[in-house]
Design a protein around this motif. Structure first.
Motif, PDB file in Angstrom:
ATOM      1  N   TYR A 152       0.855  -1.187   0.000  1.00  0.00           N
ATOM      2  CA  TYR A 152       0.000   0.000   0.000  1.00  0.00           C
ATOM      3  C   TYR A 152       0.891   1.238   0.000  1.00  0.00           C
ATOM      4  N   LEU A 153       0.822   2.035  -1.080  1.00  0.00           N
ATOM      5  CA  LEU A 153       1.680   3.215  -1.195  1.00  0.00           C
ATOM      6  C   LEU A 153       0.983   4.415  -0.566  1.00  0.00           C
ATOM      7  N   SER A 154       1.439   4.787   0.619  1.00  0.00           N
ATOM      8  CA  SER A 154       0.846   5.937   1.299  1.00  0.00           C
ATOM      9  C   SER A 154       1.569   7.201   0.866  1.00  0.00           C
ATOM     10  N   PHE A 155       0.810   8.175   0.403  1.00  0.00           N
ATOM     11  CA  PHE A 155       1.427   9.441   0.012  1.00  0.00           C
ATOM     12  C   PHE A 155       1.140  10.508   1.057  1.00  0.00           C
ATOM     13  N   GLY A 156       0.855  10.079   2.276  1.00  0.00           N
ATOM     14  CA  GLY A 156       0.521  11.062   3.288  1.00  0.00           C
ATOM     15  C   GLY A 156       1.189  10.791   4.618  1.00  0.00           C
ATOM     16  N   HIS A 157       2.344  10.136   4.573  1.00  0.00           N
ATOM     17  CA  HIS A 157       2.948   9.758   5.837  1.00  0.00           C
ATOM     18  C   HIS A 157       3.490  10.938   6.621  1.00  0.00           C
ATOM     19  N   ALA A 158       3.764  12.026   5.906  1.00  0.00           N
ATOM     20  CA  ALA A 158       4.314  13.192   6.601  1.00  0.00           C
ATOM     21  C   ALA A 158       3.322  13.733   7.623  1.00  0.00           C
ATOM     22  N   ALA A 159       2.027  13.465   7.429  1.00  0.00           N
ATOM     23  CA  ALA A 159       1.039  13.948   8.396  1.00  0.00           C
ATOM     24  C   ALA A 159       1.346  13.407   9.783  1.00  0.00           C
ATOM     25  N   THR A 211      -4.858   8.919   1.175  1.00  0.00           N
ATOM     26  CA  THR A 211      -3.877   9.329   2.178  1.00  0.00           C
ATOM     27  C   THR A 211      -3.336  10.716   1.852  1.00  0.00           C
ATOM     28  N   LEU A 212      -3.136  10.959   0.558  1.00  0.00           N
ATOM     29  CA  LEU A 212      -2.666  12.276   0.140  1.00  0.00           C
ATOM     30  C   LEU A 212      -3.670  13.347   0.542  1.00  0.00           C
ATOM     31  N   ALA A 213      -4.955  13.059   0.319  1.00  0.00           N
ATOM     32  CA  ALA A 213      -5.983  14.044   0.652  1.00  0.00           C
ATOM     33  C   ALA A 213      -6.025  14.295   2.151  1.00  0.00           C
ATOM     34  N   PHE A 214      -5.935  13.236   2.953  1.00  0.00           N
ATOM     35  CA  PHE A 214      -5.948  13.425   4.406  1.00  0.00           C
ATOM     36  C   PHE A 214      -4.752  14.242   4.862  1.00  0.00           C
ATOM     37  N   ALA A 215      -3.584  13.948   4.281  1.00  0.00           N
ATOM     38  CA  ALA A 215      -2.387  14.657   4.717  1.00  0.00           C
ATOM     39  C   ALA A 215      -2.467  16.127   4.330  1.00  0.00           C
ATOM     40  N   GLN A 216      -2.962  16.399   3.111  1.00  0.00           N
ATOM     41  CA  GLN A 216      -3.069  17.792   2.702  1.00  0.00           C
ATOM     42  C   GLN A 216      -4.094  18.528   3.559  1.00  0.00           C
ATOM     43  N   MET A 217      -5.139  17.802   3.932  1.00  0.00           N
ATOM     44  CA  MET A 217      -6.133  18.392   4.804  1.00  0.00           C
ATOM     45  C   MET A 217      -5.500  18.784   6.135  1.00  0.00           C
ATOM     46  N   SER A 218      -4.728  17.863   6.705  1.00  0.00           N
ATOM     47  CA  SER A 218      -4.082  18.163   7.989  1.00  0.00           C
ATOM     48  C   SER A 218      -3.142  19.348   7.829  1.00  0.00           C
ATOM     49  N   TYR A 219      -2.415  19.345   6.696  1.00  0.00           N
ATOM     50  CA  TYR A 219      -1.467  20.432   6.473  1.00  0.00           C
ATOM     51  C   TYR A 219      -2.202  21.764   6.397  1.00  0.00           C
ATOM     52  N   ASN A 220      -3.270  21.794   5.594  1.00  0.00           N
ATOM     53  CA  ASN A 220      -4.001  23.051   5.431  1.00  0.00           C
ATOM     54  C   ASN A 220      -4.592  23.526   6.748  1.00  0.00           C
ATOM     55  N   LEU A 221      -5.114  22.562   7.531  1.00  0.00           N
ATOM     56  CA  LEU A 221      -5.706  22.958   8.813  1.00  0.00           C
ATOM     57  C   LEU A 221      -4.630  23.479   9.749  1.00  0.00           C
ATOM     58  N   ALA A 222      -3.506  22.773   9.804  1.00  0.00           N
ATOM     59  CA  ALA A 222      -2.434  23.192  10.696  1.00  0.00           C
ATOM     60  C   ALA A 222      -1.929  24.569  10.285  1.00  0.00           C
ATOM     61  N   TYR A 257     -10.999  18.301  -0.313  1.00  0.00           N
ATOM     62  CA  TYR A 257     -10.558  16.995   0.183  1.00  0.00           C
ATOM     63  C   TYR A 257     -11.703  16.249   0.853  1.00  0.00           C
ATOM     64  N   VAL A 258     -12.494  16.996   1.608  1.00  0.00           N
ATOM     65  CA  VAL A 258     -13.624  16.350   2.286  1.00  0.00           C
ATOM     66  C   VAL A 258     -14.555  15.719   1.252  1.00  0.00           C
ATOM     67  N   VAL A 259     -14.859  16.509   0.215  1.00  0.00           N
ATOM     68  CA  VAL A 259     -15.732  15.987  -0.840  1.00  0.00           C
ATOM     69  C   VAL A 259     -15.115  14.742  -1.464  1.00  0.00           C
ATOM     70  N   ALA A 260     -13.816  14.820  -1.747  1.00  0.00           N
ATOM     71  CA  ALA A 260     -13.149  13.696  -2.396  1.00  0.00           C
ATOM     72  C   ALA A 260     -13.220  12.451  -1.531  1.00  0.00           C
ATOM     73  N   ILE A 261     -12.976  12.628  -0.227  1.00  0.00           N
ATOM     74  CA  ILE A 261     -12.965  11.461   0.649  1.00  0.00           C
ATOM     75  C   ILE A 261     -14.351  10.824   0.682  1.00  0.00           C
ATOM     76  N   ILE A 262     -15.368  11.686   0.780  1.00  0.00           N
ATOM     77  CA  ILE A 262     -16.729  11.136   0.820  1.00  0.00           C
ATOM     78  C   ILE A 262     -17.023  10.384  -0.475  1.00  0.00           C
ATOM     79  N   ILE A 263     -16.650  11.003  -1.607  1.00  0.00           N
ATOM     80  CA  ILE A 263     -16.943  10.373  -2.902  1.00  0.00           C
ATOM     81  C   ILE A 263     -16.225   9.033  -3.025  1.00  0.00           C
ATOM     82  N   ILE A 264     -14.939   9.016  -2.680  1.00  0.00           N
ATOM     83  CA  ILE A 264     -14.197   7.760  -2.839  1.00  0.00           C
ATOM     84  C   ILE A 264     -14.826   6.664  -1.985  1.00  0.00           C
ATOM     85  N   LEU A 265     -15.306   7.066  -0.802  1.00  0.00           N
ATOM     86  CA  LEU A 265     -15.826   6.036   0.092  1.00  0.00           C
ATOM     87  C   LEU A 265     -17.198   5.550  -0.318  1.00  0.00           C
ATOM     88  N   ILE A 266     -18.073   6.458  -0.745  1.00  0.00           N
ATOM     89  CA  ILE A 266     -19.419   5.964  -1.013  1.00  0.00           C
ATOM     90  C   ILE A 266     -19.632   5.634  -2.478  1.00  0.00           C
TER      91      ILE A 266
END
Lengths: 409, 343
Positions: free
Chosen positions: A69-76, A130-141, B320-329
């Protein structure tokens, strides 16, 4: 020994010796010489980075190397770990142990949440999730959680989270008697304390922080060997080779992959905690997706799915980053001074974009070459080279195999 | 109401950029099955085509004018661009002014050739390798392209202006009966949106109404059968890669006046474009365009102060939120075909 096979044990011992003697090994040139300025890497700061990034990539390898599994968000996770440790130093005290523990716990919880969602998909979707989650964390931080004007300033935005004289530090002191910031320590041993050993022209620095990180790295490495050799590791490899078949045999692979994801997240959090322990400052740029990309690069350079690869990759990347960024035009002129002037200037012009500020280009090219020609990284390269050099021993091995085969028959 | 229309318009230009990049990404994925992480770099190179054309047009002869001196007493220098001395001052100045639209002509061949080289030289060798390897090698290529640009043009953003006539803003509100200055929209963004619409239309028309496009569509549906019919599908896919690169490059050329080109602008757009492709559905061209505009507009709405007061920081993470929801459902995305990359 220690539950390892003989081969693994030998490798482990070699790594222990390398880590213990790194201040000697990385300082082969006498202090002050021009070669030393360029190639010596025995500074506390750099050595700490070697082992800390080693931990990070060892953890990444447990996920990517074993399960594929290639995670592109490990930096988070690295970033979350850094922030947690700094908060511990701000609130509790300057001992690094609570900080490191908290960073592991927080990164683990974070990884559990992200992994639970991301692992519902595989392949490219997993990478993008994973990329989306990491970018989300980055943007929020970077924005909301770090707004210095709000009451809920978790990350201090662009400036980065740093220690202040007004922090409570309930178990320690807010300020030292002379009015400056206290330093991070391990039960009284300051992380930046160093012992300088002078032998003739050589100067070796033994840094307390480095040895703490080194010991933790060795423990992480040992755990990773055990994971690789365990039934659990075997299960993860099976996921990599054919997940569908695993599911058809009636086995739910999700808990295994999730466990691998959380373990590797904890490793990354630990690395982040250590980074903060060595230098109590955490910024959002540690979570940016290019940082995640760099983790991937290090893992690939070393050799994915091998035990020693991550350590080699991390060391190689950090070392060459350091050297390449130090080479500038005057150094090049000095090196190529023996050539006729025209050729010298020409060569310097050619090499110029690849060194100094352009080190990123060299490492990028190197990364591409490794991906194209050596998908197994440095480890595979070393094996190929070794086989080429000892062509005879291979023939011997083949002969031995044949003999044992005929004997078995 | 005026706020809503304004945000809608603001979303359109960003949405156009997303849609164009995502369209190229989808073309590559749909034809060659490769996830191209270097696509953002192509966008960035397009923007730098505009910079280069501007630089070439402003190449100047420098003449020292001894009659005037600057405050240090040195003779002041008068630089005259070559184009002005060749075509006369007025035509020359107009050429320089219109450098960004002119760059389109210049960028198309460059991007197509670059696309060919990328596909034939590198990506061709990765069709049989795992997806992870494709991602990694194109990621490496993106870093290299980005660093090469940085070595030539430096790390700072380079302002590249739009032609003089498009520099102002347009009072859109007056047109539909709002107060003056309620809805102000820069001309260039309107041009960008129109341009994006034309390009998208052209790509679809090309695929829909030409024999070449028909073969490509057939190849996307069933590559093997088309190959068995004696059609050299690989060559056509290579050409599609060139076209996809050109689309990304043109998106970049026209984006230069909106956002001064810098070497990492491609990376910034890349992540979002991937998200757009996933939301639209891997391999679905209309999906990519739709999702591009949708997410662009959604992002603009999320950055309204009223929305931010309820959900702080939503503008940073909405996509990103939209993307995550879309990928999951709905893993195949809004308009993805059944069975394409659903796992």
């Amino acid at each position: 020994m220690l539950g390892l096979t003989k081969k693994d044990f030998t490798m482990f011992i070699v790594v222990i010796v390398m880590v213990a003697l790194a201040p000697f090994l990385l300082n082969p040139f006498p202090q002050g010489s021009s070669l030393a300025q360029m190639f010596n890497a025995g500074y506390p700061d750099l050595m700490q980075r070697f082992v800390i990034f080693g931990i990070l990539v060892i953890g990444f390898n447990i996920l990517f190397g074993l399960t594929g599994y290639l995670s592109f968000g490990h930096a988070a996770f690295l970033g979350v770990g850094s922030y947690s440790a700094v908060w511990m130093f701000k609130l509790l005290g300057m001992n690094v142990i609570p900080g490191i523990l908290l960073s592991m716990v927080v990164a683990g919880i974070f990884a559990l949440a992200i992994g639970y969602v991301s692992l519902r998909r595989s392949g490219i979707y997993f990478s993008i999730l994973t990329l989306a989650f990491a970018q989300m964390s980055y943007n929020l931080a970077y924005s909301v959680l770090g707004n210095p004007a709000s009451n809920f300033n978790l990350t201090n935005g662009e400036t980065g989270l740093q220690l202040l004289l007004t922090d409570p530090r309930i178990l320690g002191q807010s300020t030292t008697p002379d009015g400056s910031l206290p330093v991070t320590n391990f039960f009284g041993i300051a992380m930046r304390d160093s012992y300088d050993l002078r032998m003739g022209d050589w100067l070796f620095t033994f840094n307390a922080g480095y040895y703490l990180c080194g010991v933790i790295m060795l423990i992480s490495f040992y755990i990773s060997i055990r994971i690789f050799r365990s039934p659990f590791g075997m299960m993860l490899r099976a996921v990599k080779s054919n997940q569908q078949r695993m599911n058809y045999t009636g086995l739910n692979t999700k808990p295994y992959t999730l466990a691998a994801f959380v373990i590797s997240g904890i490793y990354a959090g630990l690395a982040g905690g250590l980074l903060s322990s060595m230098d109590p400052l955490a910024g959002a740029e540690r979570m940016h997706w290019t940082a995640s990309g760099e983790i991937v690069i290090m893992a690939i350079l070393g050799g994915v799915g091998t035990l020693i690869g991550p350590i080699l990759g991390a060391g190689f990347n950090e070392y060459f980053k350091n050297i390449l960024s130090k080479i500038n035009d005057s150094v090049l002129h000095q090196w190529l001074g023996f050539l006729p002037d025209g050729i010298e200037d020409f060569l310097v012009t050619i090499i110029h974009p690849f060194v100094g500020k352009g080190w990123h280009l060299t490492l990028g090219l190197l990364f591409m070459i490794v991906i194209i020609f050596l998908p197994g990284g440095l480890v595979q390269g070393g094996q190929k080279l070794g086989r080429k050099i000892s062509g005879r021993s291979r023939r011997d091995a083949a002969k031995a195999a044949e003999q044992s085969k005929s004997a078995a028959e | 109401m005026d706020q809503i229309i304004l945000q809608f318009l603001n979303g359109l230009d960003k949405g156009s950029a997303y849609a164009l990049i995502a369209l190229g990404l989808t073309l590559i994925f749909g034809t060659l099955g490769v996830v191209n992480f270097a696509h953002g770099a192509l966008f960035m190179i397009g923007a730098f085509c505009a910079v280069t054309v501007q630089r070439i047009l402003t190449l100047s002869t420098v003449v020292e004018d001894p009659t005037k001196t600057d405050f240090l007493g040195n003779p002041s220098k008068i630089s005259t661009p070559y184009v002005e001395s060749w075509f006369g001052p007025e035509t020359g100045a107009a050429l320089i002014d219109w450098s960004v639209p002119l760059a389109i002509v210049f960028a198309i061949p460059i991007m197509v050739v670059l696309g060919f080289i990328m596909e034939r030289g590198l990506i061709k060798h990765f069709y049989k390798r795992p997806h992870a390897d494709q991602i990694l090698v194109t990621f490496g290529l993106a870093i290299v392209l980005q660093e090469v640009i940085k070595a030539f043009y430096g790390a700072n953003p380079i302002p590249t202006g739009a032609p003089e006539v498009f520099r102002g803003s347009f009072d859109f509100g007056v047109l539909i009966g709002f107060d003056p200055n309620a809805i102000i929209y820069p001309y260039w963004r309107m041009v960008y949106f129109a341009f994006a619409a034309v390009i998208i239309g052209a790509v679809f028309a090309f695929l829909q109404f030409t024999t070449f496009g028909m073969v490509v569509r057939a190849g996307m549906a069933d590559r093997e059968t088309v190959g068995l019919l004696g059609i050299n599908i690989d060559r056509r896919f290579t050409i599609m890669f060139g076209i996809a690169a050109a689309v990304a490059g043109l998106a970049g050329v026209m984006y230069a006046p909106i956002n001064s080109p810098n070497y990492h602008m491609g990376m910034d757009f890349l992540v979002l474009s991937f998200v757009v492709v996933v939301v639209g559905g891997m391999g679905s061209l209309p999906g990519a365009v739709l999702a591009g505009f949708l997410l662009g507009i959604l992002e603009a709405f999320a950055s309204m102060n009223e929305v931010k007061a309820i959900f702080p920081g939503i503008d940073q993470i909405i996509i990103y939120v939209v993307a995550i929801i879309i990928i999951l459902i709905r893993p195949r995305g809004l308009m993805g075909r059944k069975g394409v990359m659903e796992e």
